[in-house]
Design an enzyme around this catalytic site. Structure first.
Site, short mmCIF file in Angstrom:
data_model
loop_
_atom_site.label_atom_id
_atom_site.label_comp_id
_atom_site.label_asym_id
_atom_site.label_seq_id
_atom_site.Cartn_x
_atom_site.Cartn_y
_atom_site.Cartn_z
N GLY A 176 35.98 46.40 36.68
CA GLY A 176 35.77 45.25 37.57
C GLY A 176 35.08 45.71 38.84
N ALA A 177 34.00 46.48 38.66
CA ALA A 177 33.40 47.16 39.81
C ALA A 177 32.01 46.64 40.17
CB ALA A 177 33.32 48.66 39.53
N SER A 178 31.64 45.46 39.67
CA SER A 178 30.27 44.99 39.97
C SER A 178 30.20 44.26 41.30
CB SER A 178 29.77 44.08 38.84
OG SER A 178 30.57 42.91 38.76
N GLY A 213 23.71 52.93 41.81
CA GLY A 213 22.56 53.60 42.44
C GLY A 213 22.18 54.86 41.68
N VAL A 216 36.63 42.89 29.69
CA VAL A 216 38.02 43.36 29.53
C VAL A 216 38.78 42.60 28.45
CG1 VAL A 216 38.37 44.27 31.86
CG2 VAL A 216 38.89 41.86 31.40
N TYR A 236 46.17 31.75 37.54
CA TYR A 236 45.97 33.04 38.24
C TYR A 236 47.33 33.59 38.70
CZ TYR A 236 43.93 36.18 41.84
OH TYR A 236 43.56 37.25 42.62
N ALA A 284 50.33 32.95 37.39
CA ALA A 284 51.11 33.41 36.23
C ALA A 284 50.61 34.79 35.77
CB ALA A 284 50.99 32.40 35.08
N ALA A 285 49.29 34.97 35.78
CA ALA A 285 48.72 36.26 35.36
C ALA A 285 49.12 37.37 36.32
CB ALA A 285 47.20 36.15 35.27
N LYS A 286 49.05 37.09 37.62
CA LYS A 286 49.35 38.15 38.61
C LYS A 286 50.85 38.44 38.66
CE LYS A 286 45.26 39.30 40.08
NZ LYS A 286 44.75 40.64 39.85
N1 LIG Z 1 39.90 39.47 47.64
C1 LIG Z 1 41.17 39.29 47.96
O1 LIG Z 1 41.52 38.90 49.08
C2 LIG Z 1 42.23 39.58 46.97
C3 LIG Z 1 43.54 39.20 47.28
C4 LIG Z 1 44.53 39.47 46.37
C5 LIG Z 1 44.25 40.14 45.20
N2 LIG Z 1 42.97 40.48 44.90
C6 LIG Z 1 42.73 41.15 43.63
O2 LIG Z 1 41.92 42.29 43.85
C7 LIG Z 1 41.05 42.47 42.73
C8 LIG Z 1 39.61 42.49 43.19
O3 LIG Z 1 39.34 41.27 43.84
P1 LIG Z 1 37.88 40.90 44.37
O4 LIG Z 1 38.09 39.87 45.41
O5 LIG Z 1 37.13 42.13 44.69
O6 LIG Z 1 37.30 40.20 43.06
P2 LIG Z 1 35.81 39.83 42.67
O7 LIG Z 1 34.85 40.07 43.77
O8 LIG Z 1 35.88 38.48 42.05
O9 LIG Z 1 35.48 40.91 41.53
C9 LIG Z 1 36.06 40.82 40.26
C10 LIG Z 1 35.41 41.87 39.38
O10 LIG Z 1 35.95 41.71 38.06
C11 LIG Z 1 34.88 41.67 37.13
N3 LIG Z 1 35.26 40.85 35.99
C12 LIG Z 1 35.62 39.55 35.99
N4 LIG Z 1 35.85 39.13 34.74
C13 LIG Z 1 35.65 40.22 33.94
C14 LIG Z 1 35.72 40.44 32.55
N5 LIG Z 1 36.05 39.45 31.69
N6 LIG Z 1 35.45 41.68 32.07
C15 LIG Z 1 35.10 42.67 32.90
N7 LIG Z 1 35.02 42.53 34.22
C16 LIG Z 1 35.28 41.32 34.74
C17 LIG Z 1 33.71 41.06 37.90
O11 LIG Z 1 32.45 41.47 37.36
P3 LIG Z 1 31.57 40.66 36.29
O12 LIG Z 1 31.55 39.22 36.72
O13 LIG Z 1 30.24 41.32 36.37
O14 LIG Z 1 32.23 40.87 34.97
C18 LIG Z 1 33.90 41.73 39.25
O15 LIG Z 1 33.33 43.01 39.23
C19 LIG Z 1 41.36 41.32 41.77
O16 LIG Z 1 42.27 41.76 40.81
C20 LIG Z 1 42.00 40.27 42.65
O17 LIG Z 1 42.88 39.46 41.92
C21 LIG Z 1 41.96 40.21 45.76
#
Ligand SMILES: NC(=O)c1ccc[n+]([C@@H]2O[C@H](COP(=O)([O-])OP(=O)(O)OC[C@H]3O[C@@H](n4cnc5c(N)ncnc54)[C@H](OP(=O)(O)O)[C@@H]3O)[C@@H](O)[C@H]2O)c1
Length: 248
Positions: free
Chosen positions: A12-14, A47, A57, A148, A150-152
């Protein structure tokens, strides 16, 4: 733990925290492999300096193939970081069973799929670290977060149980609990201010990993209030949750 020379796989690194994390890990000397669906965005993050492999996933066989490539090209995975999630809200007036299943499939089953790709080798080597990302919705039910949340909540429990079972085999499990990071998932919970940029979040995660923390929560001032939501009485929760979510 010294992150230098560790083989790290960020799933999930894009975008968002995962992308920033990949860059920070690389800056700290780790050998980094990155996965998401978008090949183009992965290459931008890499890069040319990371092993970038597109995979969904929800496809366990694809994750197995990625783990094999990483092992062949960088060495066995020392640290798995699972940030992939689908924070799609639900609409109670138009219950979408497919959307619910998809969100849980990416955000919870996807974590199990990634764990399954590295665990046999970690067990063999009696070493490794598995890191999962939860959210405030893991602790209580918030508006529109039926899927979301329920999953978390499930992931929080999965990581806790895995820690119990994997620790005797020399495997460490870490739960990361971010709040309010400026990214896509960060927009899923209205009322929580997005005060942290992904680079700051990435540094907090790497610092926590170096200190071998079982739990990494940030920002510090919100970590405790988030956990304390569990103590709010069930009868009061519907009112409290609406109030928290409507905060400007
Ligand atoms: N941002 C916050 O404030 C926050 C708060 C609480 C928890 N979190 C948790 O922290 C983590 C990162 O959050 P974020 O805000 O950085 O999320 P994000 O920007 O939405 O990034 C999610 C990443 O997951 C990848 N992804 C999504 N569906 C996928 C799939 N089916 N297969 C493979 N990759 C997939 C996306 O790439 P592609 O679309 O290219 O697949 C993207 O790289 C998440 O687990 C989120 O629940 C974030």
């Amino acid at each position: 733990m010294d992150l230098q020379h560790q083989v790290v796989w960020v799933v999930g690194a894009s975008t968002g925290i995962g992308a920033a994390l990949a860059r920070e890990l690389q800056a700290r000397g780790a050998k980094v492999a990155i996965t998401a669906r978008s090949e183009q965005r992965l290459q931008e993050v890499s890069g040319g300096a990371m092993l970038s492999l597109a995979a969904d996933v929800t496809d366990p066989a694809a994750l197995d193939r990625v783990a094999e490539r990483i092992t062949a090209e960088l060495g066995p995975v020392d640290i798995l970081l699972m940030t992939a999630a689908d924070p799609r809200p639900m609409d109670v007036t138009r219950w979408d069973r497919d959307a619910f299943a998809e969100v849980v499939n990416v955000s919870l089953v996807g974590a199990s799929n990634a764990i399954g790709a590295v665990l046999p080798d970690m067990l063999r080597r009696r070493a490794g670290t598995i890191v999962g990302f939860i959210a405030p919705v893991a602790y209580r039910g918030f508006p529109a977060q039926e899927a979301y949340g329920a999953a978390k909540a499930g992931l929080r429990n999965l990581l806790e149980a895995l820690d119990v079972d994997a620790r005797p085999h020399g495997i460490r499990v870490t739960t990361v609990s971010p709040v309010g990071v400026r990214s896509f998932a960060g927009r899923s919970l209205p009322g929580i201010p997005q005060t942290i940029d992904p680079d700051t979040a990435a540094r907090a995660v790497c610092d926590g990993l170096e200190r071998e923390r079982g739990e990494i929560a940030f920002p510090g001032r919100l970590a405790t209030p988030v956990k304390l939501t569990r103590l709010a009485p069930r009868a009061l929760w519907p009112v409290l949750a609406q109030r928290i979510s409507r905060r400007p």
